[in-house]
Design an enzyme around this catalytic site. Structure first.
Site, short mmCIF file in Angstrom:
data_model
loop_
_atom_site.label_atom_id
_atom_site.label_comp_id
_atom_site.label_asym_id
_atom_site.label_seq_id
_atom_site.Cartn_x
_atom_site.Cartn_y
_atom_site.Cartn_z
N CYS A 134 0.84 -1.21 0.00
CA CYS A 134 0.00 0.00 0.00
C CYS A 134 0.87 1.26 0.00
O CYS A 134 1.41 1.66 1.04
CB CYS A 134 -0.92 -0.01 1.22
SG CYS A 134 -1.90 1.49 1.34
N CYS A 137 -0.39 4.17 2.15
CA CYS A 137 -0.25 3.96 3.61
C CYS A 137 1.21 4.14 4.03
O CYS A 137 1.48 4.72 5.08
CB CYS A 137 -0.65 2.54 4.03
SG CYS A 137 -2.11 1.89 3.25
N ASP A 138 2.14 3.60 3.26
CA ASP A 138 3.53 3.47 3.74
C ASP A 138 4.53 4.36 3.01
O ASP A 138 5.70 4.42 3.39
CB ASP A 138 3.99 2.00 3.59
CG ASP A 138 3.13 1.07 4.43
OD1 ASP A 138 2.59 1.53 5.45
OD2 ASP A 138 2.99 -0.11 4.06
#
Ligand code: NAP
Length: 306
Positions: A134, A137-138
Protein backbone atom coordinates in the site's frame (compact mmCIF):
# COMPACT_ATOMS: atom_id res chain seq x y z
CA UNK A 1 -31.71 -16.87 17.73
CA UNK A 2 -34.19 -13.93 17.21
CA UNK A 3 -31.71 -11.15 18.03
CA UNK A 4 -29.46 -12.63 15.42
CA UNK A 5 -32.17 -12.99 12.75
CA UNK A 6 -32.23 -10.52 9.84
CA UNK A 7 -33.84 -10.32 6.39
CA UNK A 8 -30.53 -9.89 4.59
CA UNK A 9 -26.97 -10.45 5.75
CA UNK A 10 -24.34 -8.63 3.70
CA UNK A 11 -20.82 -9.95 4.03
CA UNK A 12 -18.33 -7.15 3.40
CA UNK A 13 -18.51 -3.38 3.96
CA UNK A 14 -16.69 -2.15 0.87
CA UNK A 15 -18.50 0.01 -1.70
CA UNK A 16 -20.54 -2.99 -2.98
CA UNK A 17 -21.66 -4.12 0.47
CA UNK A 18 -22.36 -0.57 1.69
CA UNK A 19 -24.44 0.23 -1.39
CA UNK A 20 -26.33 -3.06 -0.98
CA UNK A 21 -27.09 -2.14 2.63
CA UNK A 22 -28.41 1.29 1.57
CA UNK A 23 -30.70 -0.26 -1.05
CA UNK A 24 -31.89 -3.04 1.27
CA UNK A 25 -32.69 -0.58 4.07
CA UNK A 26 -34.56 1.67 1.65
CA UNK A 27 -36.66 -1.43 0.88
CA UNK A 28 -37.36 -1.67 4.66
CA UNK A 29 -35.46 -4.92 5.17
CA UNK A 30 -33.63 -5.74 8.39
CA UNK A 31 -29.98 -5.67 7.39
CA UNK A 32 -26.83 -6.91 9.07
CA UNK A 33 -23.46 -6.05 7.52
CA UNK A 34 -20.52 -8.23 8.61
CA UNK A 35 -17.03 -6.87 8.04
CA UNK A 36 -13.74 -8.51 9.03
CA UNK A 37 -11.63 -5.34 9.20
CA UNK A 38 -12.95 -1.83 8.65
CA UNK A 39 -15.52 -0.33 6.27
CA UNK A 40 -14.46 0.95 2.86
CA UNK A 41 -12.63 -2.01 1.36
CA UNK A 42 -9.95 -1.40 -1.24
CA UNK A 43 -10.74 2.32 -1.82
CA UNK A 44 -9.80 3.21 1.74
CA UNK A 45 -6.14 3.52 0.65
CA UNK A 46 -6.79 5.65 -2.44
CA UNK A 47 -5.92 9.30 -1.87
CA UNK A 48 -7.68 10.73 -4.90
CA UNK A 49 -10.60 9.05 -6.63
CA UNK A 50 -10.82 10.75 -10.01
CA UNK A 51 -13.33 8.51 -11.74
CA UNK A 52 -16.38 8.38 -9.50
CA UNK A 53 -19.01 10.64 -11.08
CA UNK A 54 -19.80 13.93 -9.35
CA UNK A 55 -17.02 13.47 -6.79
CA UNK A 56 -13.74 14.42 -8.48
CA UNK A 57 -10.73 14.28 -6.18
CA UNK A 58 -12.55 12.89 -3.16
CA UNK A 59 -10.38 10.57 -1.06
CA UNK A 60 -11.35 6.91 -0.75
CA UNK A 61 -11.60 7.28 3.00
CA UNK A 62 -13.97 10.25 2.75
CA UNK A 63 -16.17 8.55 0.15
CA UNK A 64 -16.30 5.29 2.12
CA UNK A 65 -17.09 7.17 5.34
CA UNK A 66 -19.98 8.95 3.62
CA UNK A 67 -21.35 5.61 2.36
CA UNK A 68 -20.94 4.02 5.80
CA UNK A 69 -22.70 6.92 7.56
CA UNK A 70 -25.51 6.82 5.01
CA UNK A 71 -26.03 3.09 5.62
CA UNK A 72 -25.94 3.55 9.40
CA UNK A 73 -28.34 6.49 9.28
CA UNK A 74 -30.74 4.31 7.31
CA UNK A 75 -30.57 1.68 10.06
CA UNK A 76 -28.18 -0.99 8.81
CA UNK A 77 -26.56 -2.90 11.68
CA UNK A 78 -22.78 -3.36 11.47
CA UNK A 79 -20.73 -6.01 13.22
CA UNK A 80 -16.97 -6.20 12.77
CA UNK A 81 -16.57 -9.97 12.64
CA UNK A 82 -15.10 -12.17 9.93
CA UNK A 83 -17.63 -14.44 8.21
CA UNK A 84 -16.16 -17.89 7.82
CA UNK A 85 -19.02 -20.07 6.53
CA UNK A 86 -22.58 -20.09 5.21
CA UNK A 87 -24.78 -23.07 6.07
CA UNK A 88 -28.30 -23.50 4.72
CA UNK A 89 -30.88 -24.91 7.14
CA UNK A 90 -34.04 -25.38 5.04
CA UNK A 91 -33.83 -21.94 3.43
CA UNK A 92 -32.55 -20.09 6.50
CA UNK A 93 -28.92 -19.23 5.94
CA UNK A 94 -26.67 -19.34 8.94
CA UNK A 95 -23.62 -17.14 8.56
CA UNK A 96 -20.93 -18.19 11.00
CA UNK A 97 -18.34 -15.65 12.02
CA UNK A 98 -15.26 -16.18 14.15
CA UNK A 99 -17.44 -15.16 17.15
CA UNK A 100 -21.14 -15.88 16.53
CA UNK A 101 -23.78 -17.16 14.15
CA UNK A 102 -26.31 -14.90 12.39
CA UNK A 103 -29.36 -15.94 10.37
CA UNK A 104 -31.21 -14.60 7.32
CA UNK A 105 -33.17 -15.85 4.34
CA UNK A 106 -30.94 -13.92 1.94
CA UNK A 107 -27.21 -13.32 1.92
CA UNK A 108 -25.11 -11.02 -0.26
CA UNK A 109 -21.42 -11.88 -0.51
CA UNK A 110 -19.47 -8.65 -1.10
CA UNK A 111 -16.10 -9.70 0.22
CA UNK A 112 -13.94 -8.09 -2.46
CA UNK A 113 -10.37 -9.23 -2.71
CA UNK A 114 -7.01 -9.30 -0.94
CA UNK A 115 -3.47 -8.40 -2.10
CA UNK A 116 -1.73 -10.94 -4.31
CA UNK A 117 1.81 -11.63 -3.13
CA UNK A 118 4.90 -12.30 -5.22
CA UNK A 119 5.41 -15.63 -3.45
CA UNK A 120 9.11 -15.02 -2.81
CA UNK A 121 11.14 -16.31 0.13
CA UNK A 122 11.02 -13.95 3.15
CA UNK A 123 8.22 -11.85 1.59
CA UNK A 124 5.99 -12.25 4.66
CA UNK A 125 8.68 -11.56 7.22
CA UNK A 126 9.75 -8.38 5.38
CA UNK A 127 6.27 -6.85 5.49
CA UNK A 128 6.78 -3.59 7.41
CA UNK A 129 10.53 -3.97 6.94
CA UNK A 130 10.76 -2.87 3.34
CA UNK A 131 7.86 -4.76 1.72
CA UNK A 132 4.52 -2.99 1.40
CA UNK A 133 1.28 -3.55 -0.50
CA UNK A 134 0.00 0.00 0.00
CA UNK A 135 1.89 3.04 -1.30
CA UNK A 136 -0.48 5.60 0.16
CA UNK A 137 -0.25 3.96 3.61
CA UNK A 138 3.53 3.47 3.74
CA UNK A 139 5.01 5.85 1.14
CA UNK A 140 5.86 8.49 3.73
CA UNK A 141 8.35 6.10 5.38
CA UNK A 142 10.49 6.31 2.22
CA UNK A 143 10.88 10.08 1.75
CA UNK A 144 14.01 10.80 -0.33
CA UNK A 145 14.83 7.08 -0.54
CA UNK A 146 14.91 4.59 -3.40
CA UNK A 147 11.95 2.27 -3.90
CA UNK A 148 10.62 -0.24 -6.39
CA UNK A 149 7.07 -0.96 -7.54
CA UNK A 150 6.13 -4.29 -9.12
CA UNK A 151 3.16 -4.58 -11.48
CA UNK A 152 1.66 -3.12 -14.63
CA UNK A 153 -1.97 -2.40 -13.74
CA UNK A 154 -3.61 0.82 -12.57
CA UNK A 155 -2.56 0.27 -8.98
CA UNK A 156 1.13 -0.15 -9.87
CA UNK A 157 1.19 2.93 -12.10
CA UNK A 158 -0.75 5.07 -9.62
CA UNK A 159 1.53 3.90 -6.79
CA UNK A 160 4.59 4.77 -8.90
CA UNK A 161 3.26 8.27 -9.63
CA UNK A 162 2.40 8.80 -5.98
CA UNK A 163 5.78 7.60 -4.75
CA UNK A 164 7.70 9.62 -7.36
CA UNK A 165 6.53 12.79 -5.59
CA UNK A 166 7.95 11.59 -2.27
CA UNK A 167 11.06 9.56 -2.94
CA UNK A 168 14.40 10.07 -4.69
CA UNK A 169 13.86 7.38 -7.32
CA UNK A 170 11.26 4.76 -8.25
CA UNK A 171 12.00 1.64 -10.29
CA UNK A 172 8.83 0.28 -11.91
CA UNK A 173 9.30 -3.40 -12.69
CA UNK A 174 6.82 -5.05 -15.05
CA UNK A 175 6.85 -8.55 -16.48
CA UNK A 176 5.79 -7.49 -19.99
CA UNK A 177 6.61 -4.65 -22.39
CA UNK A 178 3.18 -3.01 -22.21
CA UNK A 179 1.05 -1.98 -19.28
CA UNK A 180 -2.42 -3.15 -18.41
CA UNK A 181 -3.30 0.25 -16.85
CA UNK A 182 -5.37 2.82 -18.77
CA UNK A 183 -3.58 5.13 -21.20
CA UNK A 184 -4.36 8.37 -19.36
CA UNK A 185 -2.57 7.07 -16.27
CA UNK A 186 0.34 5.55 -18.22
CA UNK A 187 0.98 8.92 -19.95
CA UNK A 188 1.64 10.56 -16.57
CA UNK A 189 4.73 8.37 -16.07
CA UNK A 190 6.58 10.51 -18.65
CA UNK A 191 6.01 13.65 -16.57
CA UNK A 192 8.43 12.39 -13.92
CA UNK A 193 12.18 12.15 -14.38
CA UNK A 194 12.80 10.04 -11.28
CA UNK A 195 10.96 6.96 -12.59
CA UNK A 196 12.90 4.18 -14.32
CA UNK A 197 10.83 1.49 -15.99
CA UNK A 198 12.24 -2.02 -16.19
CA UNK A 199 10.19 -3.98 -18.73
CA UNK A 200 10.00 -7.73 -19.37
CA UNK A 201 11.39 -8.47 -15.94
CA UNK A 202 10.41 -10.25 -12.78
CA UNK A 203 11.66 -9.97 -9.22
CA UNK A 204 13.33 -13.31 -8.53
CA UNK A 205 14.82 -12.69 -5.09
CA UNK A 206 14.44 -10.35 -2.13
CA UNK A 207 17.79 -9.22 -0.72
CA UNK A 208 17.82 -8.38 2.97
CA UNK A 209 19.59 -8.41 6.30
CA UNK A 210 17.21 -7.27 9.05
CA UNK A 211 15.21 -5.39 6.45
CA UNK A 212 14.99 -5.26 2.67
CA UNK A 213 18.18 -4.01 1.04
CA UNK A 214 17.39 -4.73 -2.59
CA UNK A 215 16.00 -7.10 -5.17
CA UNK A 216 17.30 -9.48 -7.79
CA UNK A 217 15.59 -8.88 -11.13
CA UNK A 218 15.63 -11.33 -14.03
CA UNK A 219 15.00 -10.22 -17.60
CA UNK A 220 12.56 -12.69 -19.16
CA UNK A 221 13.85 -12.18 -22.70
CA UNK A 222 17.56 -12.84 -22.24
CA UNK A 223 17.57 -14.33 -18.70
CA UNK A 224 20.10 -11.71 -17.57
CA UNK A 225 20.08 -11.07 -13.82
CA UNK A 226 20.85 -7.85 -11.97
CA UNK A 227 20.60 -6.63 -8.40
CA UNK A 228 19.01 -3.29 -7.55
CA UNK A 229 19.57 -1.62 -4.16
CA UNK A 230 16.27 -0.51 -2.65
CA UNK A 231 14.93 0.82 0.63
CA UNK A 232 11.41 -0.36 -0.10
CA UNK A 233 9.44 -2.51 -2.52
CA UNK A 234 5.75 -1.90 -3.21
CA UNK A 235 3.99 -4.97 -4.56
CA UNK A 236 0.99 -4.11 -6.78
CA UNK A 237 0.39 -7.29 -8.75
CA UNK A 238 -3.36 -7.49 -8.42
CA UNK A 239 -5.74 -8.99 -5.97
CA UNK A 240 -7.24 -12.37 -5.11
CA UNK A 241 -11.01 -12.74 -4.54
CA UNK A 242 -11.92 -13.66 -0.97
CA UNK A 243 -14.48 -16.38 -1.63
CA UNK A 244 -12.89 -19.59 -0.42
CA UNK A 245 -14.92 -19.65 2.81
CA UNK A 246 -18.11 -19.98 0.79
CA UNK A 247 -16.93 -22.47 -1.83
CA UNK A 248 -18.90 -25.37 -0.33
CA UNK A 249 -22.19 -23.72 -1.43
CA UNK A 250 -21.20 -21.32 -4.18
CA UNK A 251 -19.70 -22.08 -7.58
CA UNK A 252 -16.38 -20.32 -8.21
CA UNK A 253 -14.46 -20.08 -11.48
CA UNK A 254 -10.88 -21.30 -11.91
CA UNK A 255 -9.54 -18.00 -10.50
CA UNK A 256 -11.74 -18.11 -7.41
CA UNK A 257 -14.36 -15.55 -8.52
CA UNK A 258 -18.04 -16.26 -7.76
CA UNK A 259 -19.67 -17.18 -11.06
CA UNK A 260 -22.46 -14.65 -11.62
CA UNK A 261 -23.88 -12.42 -14.34
CA UNK A 262 -25.00 -8.80 -14.08
CA UNK A 263 -28.05 -9.86 -12.02
CA UNK A 264 -25.64 -10.88 -9.22
CA UNK A 265 -27.35 -14.26 -8.66
CA UNK A 266 -25.10 -17.11 -7.56
CA UNK A 267 -25.91 -20.76 -8.23
CA UNK A 268 -27.52 -20.97 -4.78
CA UNK A 269 -31.09 -19.68 -4.17
CA UNK A 270 -31.09 -16.72 -1.80
CA UNK A 271 -27.35 -16.09 -2.03
CA UNK A 272 -26.19 -13.16 -4.15
CA UNK A 273 -22.78 -11.65 -4.90
CA UNK A 274 -21.70 -8.04 -5.42
CA UNK A 275 -18.45 -6.37 -6.35
CA UNK A 276 -14.91 -7.34 -7.28
CA UNK A 277 -15.24 -10.94 -6.08
CA UNK A 278 -17.61 -11.97 -8.90
CA UNK A 279 -16.86 -12.77 -12.53
CA UNK A 280 -17.05 -9.52 -14.50
CA UNK A 281 -15.30 -7.46 -17.16
CA UNK A 282 -14.63 -4.24 -15.28
CA UNK A 283 -13.68 -4.06 -11.60
CA UNK A 284 -14.11 -0.44 -10.60
CA UNK A 285 -15.68 1.49 -7.76
CA UNK A 286 -18.61 2.44 -9.96
CA UNK A 287 -19.29 -1.17 -10.99
CA UNK A 288 -19.01 -2.31 -7.36
CA UNK A 289 -21.67 0.17 -6.23
CA UNK A 290 -23.78 -0.84 -9.23
CA UNK A 291 -23.51 -4.49 -8.14
CA UNK A 292 -24.51 -3.54 -4.61
CA UNK A 293 -27.70 -1.94 -5.90
CA UNK A 294 -28.46 -4.92 -8.14
CA UNK A 295 -27.74 -7.60 -5.54
CA UNK A 296 -29.89 -5.88 -2.90
CA UNK A 297 -32.76 -5.40 -5.36
CA UNK A 298 -32.60 -9.08 -6.37
CA UNK A 299 -32.38 -10.16 -2.71
CA UNK A 300 -35.49 -8.09 -1.89
CA UNK A 301 -37.32 -9.64 -4.88
CA UNK A 302 -36.29 -13.10 -3.65
CA UNK A 303 -37.58 -12.38 -0.12
CA UNK A 304 -40.86 -11.10 -1.51
CA UNK A 305 -41.46 -14.43 -3.29
CA UNK A 306 -41.15 -16.50 -0.09
P1 NAP B 1 -4.47 -5.76 -12.23
O1 NAP B 1 -5.14 -4.81 -13.16
O2 NAP B 1 -4.93 -7.17 -12.16
O3 NAP B 1 -2.93 -5.73 -12.59
C1 NAP B 1 -2.02 -6.58 -11.96
C2 NAP B 1 -0.67 -6.38 -12.61
O4 NAP B 1 0.29 -7.17 -11.92
C3 NAP B 1 -0.65 -6.80 -14.08
O5 NAP B 1 0.09 -5.87 -14.82
C4 NAP B 1 0.04 -8.15 -14.02
O6 NAP B 1 0.85 -8.40 -15.16
C5 NAP B 1 0.95 -8.03 -12.83
N1 NAP B 1 1.17 -9.31 -12.15
C6 NAP B 1 0.26 -10.21 -11.73
N2 NAP B 1 0.86 -11.23 -11.08
C7 NAP B 1 2.18 -10.95 -11.10
C8 NAP B 1 3.32 -11.61 -10.59
N3 NAP B 1 3.21 -12.76 -9.91
N4 NAP B 1 4.53 -11.05 -10.79
C9 NAP B 1 4.65 -9.89 -11.46
N5 NAP B 1 3.61 -9.19 -11.96
C10 NAP B 1 2.39 -9.73 -11.78
O7 NAP B 1 -4.51 -5.25 -10.70
P2 NAP B 1 -4.62 -3.77 -10.10
O8 NAP B 1 -3.67 -2.85 -10.74
O9 NAP B 1 -4.58 -3.94 -8.62
O10 NAP B 1 -6.10 -3.32 -10.50
C11 NAP B 1 -7.24 -4.14 -10.14
C12 NAP B 1 -8.49 -3.51 -10.73
O11 NAP B 1 -8.75 -2.28 -10.07
C13 NAP B 1 -8.33 -3.19 -12.22
O12 NAP B 1 -9.56 -3.40 -12.86
C14 NAP B 1 -7.98 -1.74 -12.23
O13 NAP B 1 -8.34 -1.07 -13.43
C15 NAP B 1 -8.78 -1.24 -11.04
N6 NAP B 1 -8.17 -0.04 -10.47
C16 NAP B 1 -8.67 1.14 -10.89
C17 NAP B 1 -8.16 2.31 -10.40
C18 NAP B 1 -8.73 3.60 -10.87
O14 NAP B 1 -9.61 3.55 -11.72
N7 NAP B 1 -8.30 4.75 -10.37
C19 NAP B 1 -7.09 2.27 -9.48
C20 NAP B 1 -6.57 1.04 -9.09
C21 NAP B 1 -7.13 -0.11 -9.60
P3 NAP B 1 0.18 -8.67 -16.61
O15 NAP B 1 -0.30 -7.35 -17.09
O16 NAP B 1 1.31 -9.23 -17.38
O17 NAP B 1 -0.92 -9.67 -16.38
Amino acid sequence: MNDNLFDIIIIGAGPAGLTASIYARRASKEVLVLEALSYGGQIINTLDIENYPANPNISGFELATKMYQQAKNLGAIFKFEKAIEIIDNNGIKEVKTTKHSYFAKAVIIATGSENRKLGLDAEDKLIGRGISYCATCDGNFYKDKIVGVVGGGNTAIEDTLYLAKLVKKVYLIHRRDSFRADNATIKKLKENNNIEIIYNSIVTKLLYDKKLTGIEVTNKLDQSVKNIELDGLFVAVGRIPENQNFASLINLDENGYVIAKEDCHTNYPGIFVAGDNRTKELRQLVTATSDGAMAATEAVKYLNTL
